[in-house]
Every structure is written in structure tokens, then in C-alpha cells.
Design a protein around this motif. Sequence first.
Motif, mmCIF file in Angstrom:
data_model
loop_
_atom_site.group_PDB
_atom_site.id
_atom_site.type_symbol
_atom_site.label_atom_id
_atom_site.label_comp_id
_atom_site.label_asym_id
_atom_site.label_seq_id
_atom_site.Cartn_x
_atom_site.Cartn_y
_atom_site.Cartn_z
ATOM 1 N N MET A 188 -3.373 -6.499 -4.803
ATOM 2 C CA MET A 188 -3.383 -7.198 -3.522
ATOM 3 C C MET A 188 -4.150 -8.508 -3.603
ATOM 4 O O MET A 188 -3.707 -9.531 -3.067
ATOM 5 N N GLU A 189 -5.306 -8.493 -4.291
ATOM 6 C CA GLU A 189 -6.127 -9.698 -4.253
ATOM 7 C C GLU A 189 -5.689 -10.758 -5.252
ATOM 8 O O GLU A 189 -6.071 -11.922 -5.112
ATOM 9 N N GLN B 207 6.506 -4.369 -1.795
ATOM 10 C CA GLN B 207 5.352 -3.501 -1.633
ATOM 11 C C GLN B 207 5.299 -2.531 -2.804
ATOM 12 O O GLN B 207 6.258 -2.413 -3.572
ATOM 13 N N PRO C 237 1.393 -6.321 -1.073
ATOM 14 C CA PRO C 237 0.910 -5.150 -0.345
ATOM 15 C C PRO C 237 1.000 -3.894 -1.218
ATOM 16 O O PRO C 237 2.079 -3.527 -1.674
ATOM 17 N N TYR D 226 -1.216 -10.868 -4.019
ATOM 18 C CA TYR D 226 -0.930 -10.807 -2.593
ATOM 19 C C TYR D 226 0.226 -9.855 -2.300
ATOM 20 O O TYR D 226 0.986 -10.035 -1.353
#
Length: 344
Positions: free
Chosen positions: A227-228, A206, A233, A231
Motif C-alpha cells: 500500500m505505501e 486490489q 489497496p 498505492y
Amino acid sequence: MATDIAEQPAGFARLLEPAQADPIARVAAAIAERRPRHVVFTARGTSDHAALYAAYLTEIRLGLPAGLASPSTITLFGARPDLSDALVVGVSQSGGSPDLAEVLRVARSAGALTLAVTNAPDSPLVEVAELAVDVAAGHERAVAATKTYTAELLALLMLVEGIRAGDGALPAAERAALDALPELAAATLADRTPEELAPRYRFAAQLVTTGRGYAYPTAREAALKLMETSYLPALAFSGADLLHGPLAMTDPDVPVLAVVGSGPGGRAMGEVLPRLAERGADLVAVGSAAVPGAATRLAVPEVDERYAPLLDILPLQRLALALALARGEDPDAPRGLKKVTATM
């Protein structure tokens, strides 16, 4: 995505040419003439972060209350707020989101002055708005928005400063500062530090991004890009909100990307950075100045804090791209995503 990122200096230059700058000035003059009492922005995703930047500009530079509307109050719950004397601005790369078009339609019927800011001048959003600004970014190849984001930022900056001038014409000093942006953006993109940094975070579980004031939209957009595409967090907090609890999650295993400017927002981060150091956070600073305790710095040329978001995001976009590749992902086609997201 790499090609889109590389085109941003040229995109800045194109927006500053008379063919694009003059229509923005005319829209700014029309808004100034109407003298709205407050401004409401409506947007989704990446464009929501551009709208947040514009809200900061509106309150700081124009002295008008500004906020971000929740489209669902109108589209799902049927609310019909009193928007008379308001300027309602829809910001959308594609101009194709039905909920944003509906917000502008309802706002216009309620007496608001409506404006569409988009990269698609023939879109439904433009059809329902009274005024429109074309950000002229050109076709964006990757699903993850990069050059359309910075084009929105610059167009909104030019719009707000044109409204402040009253007649839409930017003061000479303002214009000179903006004219320097294409060269500064090219210099920022020439630095290879983001690619060198990416392997370090290949196995991160993360990540946190943070900033204050004008830098906060950058922190949010950086988190979204990570994130996009990877992936990974990524949680975005204003520096102030980070101190109200989330600071507890930071430790040596949680990378923190801190966007630190040279103005009031950057100085306010002075109370955040030592607390991150106490937690042993793996800190990466983004900005023009060295930050004590930062393991790495993504350097950006020093500019007025208002302009910094147009440059600060560039190395973060490149980091998102490089990290996605390091993790074996395809940043050009993130799973489950499309260029136009239709929501209501």
C-alpha cells in the motif's frame, strides 16, 4: 529501498554478535527476574506488526498473556489502566512517536516494567523506558521500513527466548538455529522470482494477504508495504478471519498472497487454501513448501515456524519494490509519508 533490503543478512549477523546479543541477554535476564504476569506491546505501523509477532512468541513460548495496547486510550482519552506486574514494551523504529513515549511514561508511573525496542538508542522512547534494546539496523535510507522490521523481529525473538531461559542465555540449539539465519536470508534474497512476478500484478486493482499464527504478522506487513509503495489497496486477514466473510471478495481478478509455514499455523491454512481454489483466486504461496493450486511460489528455506517470519517477509519486500517500479512509482519516497510519524 533495494539497498536497505539487501543489508538484512548483515543486520542479522550484527545482532547476533556479542556486542549486540549480550545487552539483549542482560535485558532478558532483568525481565525474567521481575517475573511480569502479563505483557503489553505498544507500536504503530510496521513496528506494530513486529509487536504482533512478539505477542505470539510471548503467549506461546512464555505462557504469559500478551496484547497490543491502543495508545489513544491513554493519550486521547486519559485512561490510566492498572499496569502493575506488567511488562510494557514500546516498539518503534525511530523511537520518536510521542504517543508511544507517553504510553511508556504512564505505564512506568503505574508500576509497570517498561522496555523500549528501537533503532534509535538516543530517542525519546528510550529516555522514558526503564530498559532498552537497540536493534542495531543502522541508518535506513528509504521511508518504507524493511531492514528495521526484520531487525525488530530478531531482537524480539532473542529477547523472548532469553526470558524463557531465565538468565538471558540462549540454549545451544537455539543459538545454532539463529546463527544460520544470515546465510538463509542471503539465499532467500538471491531468488529473482519477485521481480519476475511483479509485471503480472501491475494493473491489479486490489490484493489480499493472509496467514495463520506466526505468519499473520507477515501478511499484515506485506499488505502495508504494497500500500505505501505501490498505492495498491491490500487487505490483510488471518486465514481464520478470511473464512468469516471476506472470502467472498476473492476471485480470479483478486491476487491472494498466502504465507504458509511448516508448523501448526501452516497446517491450519489447509482449510483456507481449498476455499480460495474454489473461488478461482489468483494464489501466490510464500513459504518452504509447494501449495496445491498456487500459480506461483515465493520460495523460502524451511526453518522452525518461529523463525519463518524473518525470512518470509524478504521476497514480499522485494515484490513490493518491484511492483512499485512497474507501476511507475518511487518506492524510496512514498507520497505523503515521512520517516517519523508523530501521532498522539
